[in-house]
Write a protein that holds these residues in place. Sequence first.
Motif, mmCIF file in Angstrom:
data_model
loop_
_atom_site.group_PDB
_atom_site.id
_atom_site.type_symbol
_atom_site.label_atom_id
_atom_site.label_comp_id
_atom_site.label_asym_id
_atom_site.label_seq_id
_atom_site.Cartn_x
_atom_site.Cartn_y
_atom_site.Cartn_z
ATOM 1 N N VAL A 180 -12.634 6.633 -0.742
ATOM 2 C CA VAL A 180 -13.199 5.292 -0.530
ATOM 3 C C VAL A 180 -12.296 4.504 0.413
ATOM 4 N N TYR A 181 -11.000 4.593 0.191
ATOM 5 C CA TYR A 181 -10.028 3.903 1.044
ATOM 6 C C TYR A 181 -10.182 4.359 2.496
ATOM 7 N N THR A 182 -10.183 5.671 2.704
ATOM 8 C CA THR A 182 -10.280 6.184 4.077
ATOM 9 C C THR A 182 -11.641 5.875 4.697
ATOM 10 N N ALA A 183 -12.697 5.854 3.898
ATOM 11 C CA ALA A 183 -14.027 5.517 4.429
ATOM 12 C C ALA A 183 -14.074 4.057 4.867
ATOM 13 N N MET A 184 -13.446 3.181 4.099
ATOM 14 C CA MET A 184 -13.418 1.768 4.489
ATOM 15 C C MET A 184 -12.581 1.566 5.748
ATOM 16 N N VAL A 185 -11.488 2.289 5.863
ATOM 17 C CA VAL A 185 -10.666 2.204 7.073
ATOM 18 C C VAL A 185 -11.469 2.711 8.271
ATOM 19 N N ALA A 186 -12.216 3.791 8.098
ATOM 20 C CA ALA A 186 -13.051 4.318 9.180
ATOM 21 C C ALA A 186 -14.094 3.287 9.603
ATOM 22 N N THR A 187 -14.667 2.594 8.641
ATOM 23 C CA THR A 187 -15.646 1.540 8.950
ATOM 24 C C THR A 187 -14.987 0.429 9.752
ATOM 25 N N GLY A 188 -13.779 0.053 9.361
ATOM 26 C CA GLY A 188 -13.051 -0.977 10.104
ATOM 27 C C GLY A 188 -12.719 -0.545 11.520
ATOM 28 N N GLU A 189 -12.372 0.724 11.685
ATOM 29 C CA GLU A 189 -12.073 1.235 13.035
ATOM 30 C C GLU A 189 -13.318 1.198 13.915
ATOM 31 N N ILE A 190 -14.441 1.630 13.358
ATOM 32 C CA ILE A 190 -15.680 1.682 14.130
ATOM 33 C C ILE A 190 -16.180 0.285 14.483
ATOM 34 N N SER A 191 -16.084 -0.623 13.520
ATOM 35 C CA SER A 191 -16.617 -1.972 13.740
ATOM 36 C C SER A 191 -15.678 -2.852 14.547
ATOM 37 N N GLY A 192 -14.424 -2.454 14.676
ATOM 38 C CA GLY A 192 -13.457 -3.269 15.412
ATOM 39 C C GLY A 192 -12.842 -4.359 14.546
ATOM 40 N N ALA A 193 -13.042 -4.278 13.257
ATOM 41 C CA ALA A 193 -12.506 -5.288 12.340
ATOM 42 C C ALA A 193 -11.527 -4.641 11.357
ATOM 43 N N LEU A 194 -10.654 -3.805 11.864
ATOM 44 C CA LEU A 194 -9.736 -3.068 11.005
ATOM 45 C C LEU A 194 -8.852 -4.003 10.196
ATOM 46 N N ASP A 195 -8.353 -5.062 10.819
ATOM 47 C CA ASP A 195 -7.477 -5.974 10.087
ATOM 48 C C ASP A 195 -8.201 -6.652 8.927
ATOM 49 N N LYS A 196 -9.447 -7.036 9.123
ATOM 50 C CA LYS A 196 -10.219 -7.679 8.057
ATOM 51 C C LYS A 196 -10.532 -6.699 6.928
ATOM 52 N N VAL A 197 -10.876 -5.483 7.296
ATOM 53 C CA VAL A 197 -11.169 -4.464 6.290
ATOM 54 C C VAL A 197 -9.907 -4.136 5.493
ATOM 55 N N MET A 198 -8.774 -4.061 6.163
ATOM 56 C CA MET A 198 -7.515 -3.771 5.473
ATOM 57 C C MET A 198 -7.145 -4.916 4.521
ATOM 58 N N GLU A 199 -7.406 -6.145 4.923
ATOM 59 C CA GLU A 199 -7.162 -7.287 4.032
ATOM 60 C C GLU A 199 -8.047 -7.191 2.793
ATOM 61 N N ARG A 200 -9.306 -6.839 3.003
ATOM 62 C CA ARG A 200 -10.234 -6.705 1.873
ATOM 63 C C ARG A 200 -9.800 -5.554 0.954
ATOM 64 N N LEU A 201 -9.352 -4.470 1.544
ATOM 65 C CA LEU A 201 -8.840 -3.347 0.743
ATOM 66 C C LEU A 201 -7.639 -3.773 -0.097
ATOM 67 N N ALA A 202 -6.750 -4.541 0.494
ATOM 68 C CA ALA A 202 -5.576 -5.023 -0.248
ATOM 69 C C ALA A 202 -6.014 -5.902 -1.415
ATOM 70 N N ASP A 203 -7.012 -6.743 -1.188
ATOM 71 C CA ASP A 203 -7.543 -7.582 -2.267
ATOM 72 C C ASP A 203 -8.082 -6.725 -3.411
ATOM 73 N N LEU A 204 -8.831 -5.696 -3.048
ATOM 74 C CA LEU A 204 -9.406 -4.808 -4.069
ATOM 75 C C LEU A 204 -8.325 -4.069 -4.846
ATOM 76 N N LEU A 205 -7.293 -3.631 -4.140
ATOM 77 C CA LEU A 205 -6.213 -2.882 -4.807
ATOM 78 C C LEU A 205 -5.395 -3.767 -5.742
ATOM 79 N N GLU A 206 -5.317 -5.048 -5.433
ATOM 80 C CA GLU A 206 -4.546 -5.953 -6.259
ATOM 81 C C GLU A 206 -5.257 -6.353 -7.536
ATOM 82 N N LYS A 207 -6.557 -6.140 -7.614
ATOM 83 C CA LYS A 207 -7.311 -6.521 -8.807
ATOM 84 C C LYS A 207 -7.139 -5.545 -9.923
#
Length: 160
Positions: A133-160
Amino acid sequence: MPEAIISRSRQEGSLLQPGSTDATIAQPAAQKESLSNSILARLKKFWAYHSSFFSRLLDYITFRKMAALAVFTRELATLYRAGLPLDMALLSLAEQTDLPGFRPVIYEVARKIREGYTLSRAFSKHPDYFSRVYTAMVATGEISGALDKVMERLADLLEK
């Protein structure tokens, strides 16, 4: 002595003495079974006594790993947003991590980035740290050009 008893004793690895019977030939197998049952019983007792300790230890290790991954993800997003190349950001983060075993993983990911791998593909080589799931979300961020936003969202999810 019948030839069948002699050949069976050779297969089982026991030696026949004069006057041996099938019962004495079967003793080594029975002893092995008794020993394995004894070991199994001891392991069950050990696990019953220590299971809560091992469970708490596993929870602690998992918590530490998730916390370290959350910090890593948030800091990587920040460094990427600031314009630092991914390989340099990864090398910087590798020096800061205190989770045993995670530093070589980050170095390996940085090396893969320098070889031309995408970040998601480099992460996917280490499923013990980066889930699918982590790598799929990173791939989505790379494709969409919003890697930093996706990584921030991933960090939020991991902290919960």
